[in-house]
Design a protein around this motif. Sequence first.
Motif, PDB file in Angstrom:
ATOM      1  N   LEU A   1      -1.511  -4.452   2.470  1.00 38.45           N
ATOM      2  CA  LEU A   1      -2.354  -3.195   2.261  1.00 38.45           C
ATOM      3  C   LEU A   1      -3.775  -3.432   2.779  1.00 38.45           C
ATOM      4  O   LEU A   1      -4.402  -2.522   3.162  1.00 38.45           O
ATOM      5  CB  LEU A   1      -2.274  -2.684   0.845  1.00 38.45           C
ATOM      6  CG  LEU A   1      -0.811  -2.060   0.342  1.00 38.45           C
ATOM      7  CD1 LEU A   1      -0.843  -1.578  -1.074  1.00 38.45           C
ATOM      8  CD2 LEU A   1      -0.419  -0.953   1.336  1.00 38.45           C
ATOM      9  N   ASN A   2      -4.253  -4.551   2.446  1.00 38.02           N
ATOM     10  CA  ASN A   2      -5.808  -4.739   2.841  1.00 38.02           C
ATOM     11  C   ASN A   2      -5.972  -4.768   4.278  1.00 38.02           C
ATOM     12  O   ASN A   2      -6.779  -3.885   4.883  1.00 38.02           O
ATOM     13  CB  ASN A   2      -5.985  -6.180   2.612  1.00 38.02           C
ATOM     14  CG  ASN A   2      -7.354  -6.662   3.005  1.00 38.02           C
ATOM     15  OD1 ASN A   2      -8.288  -5.867   3.378  1.00 38.02           O
ATOM     16  ND2 ASN A   2      -7.640  -7.913   2.878  1.00 38.02           N
ATOM     17  N   ASN A   3      -4.827  -5.335   5.140  1.00 40.51           N
ATOM     18  CA  ASN A   3      -4.682  -5.091   6.632  1.00 40.51           C
ATOM     19  C   ASN A   3      -4.876  -3.652   7.041  1.00 40.51           C
ATOM     20  O   ASN A   3      -5.227  -3.477   7.987  1.00 40.51           O
ATOM     21  CB  ASN A   3      -3.812  -6.027   7.275  1.00 40.51           C
ATOM     22  CG  ASN A   3      -3.860  -7.627   6.987  1.00 40.51           C
ATOM     23  OD1 ASN A   3      -5.264  -7.913   6.872  1.00 40.51           O
ATOM     24  ND2 ASN A   3      -2.786  -8.455   6.857  1.00 40.51           N
TER      25      ASN A   3
ATOM     26  N   GLY B   1     -18.384  -1.694   7.490  1.00 41.08           N
ATOM     27  CA  GLY B   1     -18.569  -2.591   6.330  1.00 41.08           C
ATOM     28  C   GLY B   1     -17.738  -2.150   5.029  1.00 41.08           C
ATOM     29  O   GLY B   1     -17.332  -2.738   4.546  1.00 41.08           O
ATOM     30  N   ILE B   2     -18.052  -0.866   4.908  1.00 39.78           N
ATOM     31  CA  ILE B   2     -17.457  -0.322   3.537  1.00 39.78           C
ATOM     32  C   ILE B   2     -16.021  -0.266   3.757  1.00 39.78           C
ATOM     33  O   ILE B   2     -15.233  -0.655   2.652  1.00 39.78           O
ATOM     34  CB  ILE B   2     -17.917   1.201   3.269  1.00 39.78           C
ATOM     35  CG1 ILE B   2     -19.694   1.171   3.057  1.00 39.78           C
ATOM     36  CG2 ILE B   2     -17.393   1.885   2.251  1.00 39.78           C
ATOM     37  CD1 ILE B   2     -20.206   2.464   2.852  1.00 39.78           C
ATOM     38  N   GLY B   3     -15.428   0.025   4.919  1.00 40.13           N
ATOM     39  CA  GLY B   3     -13.989   0.089   5.327  1.00 40.13           C
ATOM     40  C   GLY B   3     -13.367  -1.296   4.904  1.00 40.13           C
ATOM     41  O   GLY B   3     -12.403  -1.566   4.379  1.00 40.13           O
ATOM     42  N   THR B   4     -14.323  -2.478   5.434  1.00 41.97           N
ATOM     43  CA  THR B   4     -13.768  -3.887   5.134  1.00 41.97           C
ATOM     44  C   THR B   4     -13.664  -4.171   3.696  1.00 41.97           C
ATOM     45  O   THR B   4     -12.720  -4.577   3.175  1.00 41.97           O
ATOM     46  CB  THR B   4     -14.618  -4.659   5.785  1.00 41.97           C
ATOM     47  OG1 THR B   4     -14.577  -4.609   7.205  1.00 41.97           O
ATOM     48  CG2 THR B   4     -14.242  -6.475   5.564  1.00 41.97           C
TER      49      THR B   4
ATOM     50  N   GLN C   1      -6.282  -4.162  -2.181  1.00 41.90           N
ATOM     51  CA  GLN C   1      -5.638  -5.499  -2.378  1.00 41.90           C
ATOM     52  C   GLN C   1      -5.515  -5.793  -3.917  1.00 41.90           C
ATOM     53  O   GLN C   1      -4.452  -6.435  -4.452  1.00 41.90           O
ATOM     54  CB  GLN C   1      -5.961  -6.754  -1.552  1.00 41.90           C
ATOM     55  CG  GLN C   1      -5.259  -7.903  -1.656  1.00 41.90           C
ATOM     56  CD  GLN C   1      -5.747  -8.968  -0.933  1.00 41.90           C
ATOM     57  OE1 GLN C   1      -5.995  -8.876   0.335  1.00 41.90           O
ATOM     58  NE2 GLN C   1      -5.824 -10.453  -1.347  1.00 41.90           N
ATOM     59  N   SER C   2      -6.674  -5.837  -4.603  1.00 38.35           N
ATOM     60  CA  SER C   2      -6.810  -6.458  -6.179  1.00 38.35           C
ATOM     61  C   SER C   2      -6.217  -5.216  -6.916  1.00 38.35           C
ATOM     62  O   SER C   2      -5.442  -5.944  -7.762  1.00 38.35           O
ATOM     63  CB  SER C   2      -8.314  -6.300  -6.297  1.00 38.35           C
ATOM     64  OG  SER C   2      -9.027  -7.303  -5.598  1.00 38.35           O
ATOM     65  N   ILE C   3      -6.098  -4.112  -6.736  1.00 35.51           N
ATOM     66  CA  ILE C   3      -5.462  -3.037  -7.526  1.00 35.51           C
ATOM     67  C   ILE C   3      -4.015  -3.390  -7.316  1.00 35.51           C
ATOM     68  O   ILE C   3      -3.142  -3.077  -8.618  1.00 35.51           O
ATOM     69  CB  ILE C   3      -5.732  -1.662  -6.978  1.00 35.51           C
ATOM     70  CG1 ILE C   3      -7.169  -1.337  -7.188  1.00 35.51           C
ATOM     71  CG2 ILE C   3      -4.856  -0.615  -7.420  1.00 35.51           C
ATOM     72  CD1 ILE C   3      -7.488  -0.003  -6.729  1.00 35.51           C
ATOM     73  N   VAL C   4      -3.341  -3.831  -6.306  1.00 38.94           N
ATOM     74  CA  VAL C   4      -1.881  -4.075  -6.165  1.00 38.94           C
ATOM     75  C   VAL C   4      -1.562  -5.036  -7.028  1.00 38.94           C
ATOM     76  O   VAL C   4      -0.573  -5.140  -7.799  1.00 38.94           O
ATOM     77  CB  VAL C   4      -1.433  -4.151  -4.717  1.00 38.94           C
ATOM     78  CG1 VAL C   4      -0.005  -4.939  -4.768  1.00 38.94           C
ATOM     79  CG2 VAL C   4      -1.680  -2.921  -3.893  1.00 38.94           C
ATOM     80  N   LEU C   5      -2.514  -6.214  -7.130  1.00 43.07           N
ATOM     81  CA  LEU C   5      -2.104  -7.218  -7.977  1.00 43.07           C
ATOM     82  C   LEU C   5      -2.502  -6.984  -9.500  1.00 43.07           C
ATOM     83  O   LEU C   5      -1.528  -7.642 -10.371  1.00 43.07           O
ATOM     84  CB  LEU C   5      -3.206  -8.562  -7.668  1.00 43.07           C
ATOM     85  CG  LEU C   5      -2.816  -9.155  -6.206  1.00 43.07           C
ATOM     86  CD1 LEU C   5      -3.940  -9.981  -5.903  1.00 43.07           C
ATOM     87  CD2 LEU C   5      -1.385  -9.780  -6.228  1.00 43.07           C
TER      88      LEU C   5
END
Length: 540
Positions: free
Chosen positions: A164-166, A198-201, A208-212
């Motif tokens: 999802l991050n990617n 920058g903000i998009g990165t 990714q953190s929300i998924v974990l």
Amino acid sequence: MSRVLRASAIMAAGTMVSRLTGFARTAVLASAIGVATLGNAYNVAYTIPFILFDLLIGGVLSSVIVPMIVKAQKHDADGGRAYEQRLMTIATLVLLAIAIVGVLCAPLLVSLLTTDLPPRGYDVAVTLARYILPQIAFFGIGAIAGAILNTRDRFAAPMWAPVLNNVVVIVVAVLYLFASDAGGDIDAVTSGDLALLGIGTTAGIVVQSIVLIIAVHRVGFRFVPRLGLRQARLGEMGRAGVWTLAFVLINQVSFVIITNLATGAVGKAAAQGAGDVAGIASYSYAFQLFQLPYGIIAVSVITAMLPRMSRHVHDGRPEAVAEEFASGVRLVSSVIVPAGLLLMVLGPAVTVLIFGHGSTSVPQAIDIGNVLQVFGLALVPFSVYQLLLRVFYAFGDTRTPALIALGNLAVSATVSFVLYLTLPPDLIVMGLALAFTAAYGCGAVAAWILAARKLGTGLGGRAVGTALARMYVAAVPAAAVALAALWVTTELAGISPLSSAVMLVAGGAAGGLLYLLISHRMRIAEISSIIGLVAGRVGR
């Protein structure tokens, strides 16, 4: 080996999708911003939060936390729940403070990582770093959540979450392609363009953190803020973490040397009027591709091995640790041996197909491929080295890895500086990849000797060596087929994204199938196990 294989297969599937989407992310970014000054500035800014995270807390999380959580689960009355909650609370607060300080110190951090970066490139790197550095606060949440999941033998979510991050960053890069007229021209990029990148990165890491967080909630973990520092066993963690901090610091010094020399190569070329040469962006993209086979199989096996080896250590069974390690090395090598040889042959074909579009020209993509070819030499020693470190971590020994890393730094720095001073600018980044190879080759030998002594039972070196030799025998014909396909295609059609696709299909796919056939006929057990697992899954 079957237990490791099953656990690794689950993780490898997620890691493969993650790495493939990571390729798409990298390719779209390279097409959008190129690998010249803007691409170099973005890659410098992108690496800063990873350096700070690893330096200040990430190394401890990766090497110390899993064994300590296992210990808490075994000995604490509540099964380690309160301990896990304290770790999550402390890591989040510490990393939030680090993120704030990092944003304020962005100019200094960029200066430490670069040499001869043009003024405009420096300003852009600082601006991007300020947008990207806040993601450090989310690294700790994800790392603790992943450790909690791993100790419960739940490996899927940590491997799938980066997908999802990617995807988020791919969307951001596509938006940049359509919304910006700057492309790879750093002088034309606007403040709005930089905010988008920058903000998009950072948004990708947040998702990714929300998924974990959702994943640990599903396995029964409930976050309750706890600040009882005494109960967090920070003293015990600190004793182990001092050497882990030294280990990470040594590795980051090595990386800082690489980034300075890689950006210095571009400045050296400009001073000599040599035109565009490979810089830190080319090194970074080649390194990401180099890590594909390592990430798919080696990381999966490492993640499955560490909790098991930690339990064997607690149970006083060093022979089981040795057996787990030897099994993991053979399983990993069955994939990375042919992968390393194929990268050495088909590196430019891979990079031209992925990067030879938009703001990145075919010659620039070939430069990335040449660096990737050198990295192919490092694949086996690098992977074995990483597996060996987990033997020490299972014992709670972080001192020995730090001392080995110091030797790696000495080799890497010496070779890097010598090659920087002696090679022409267009070969310097390839030289840096060669220095990386030399360092991890020496490190793997030293780590093997010391790990065998620590166990007192040996590491099954003869059996591992025999297995590796047989794998190379099976892989050499595959590399020869790939080389023939490369030569024929280049002679007939030159090098372009289309011809590179033909090379990869004719050479890579055919070579890979030939390796599977030969290794299966040679009864290489690890390959037979993988084939059997895949056949069983497909047959269901």
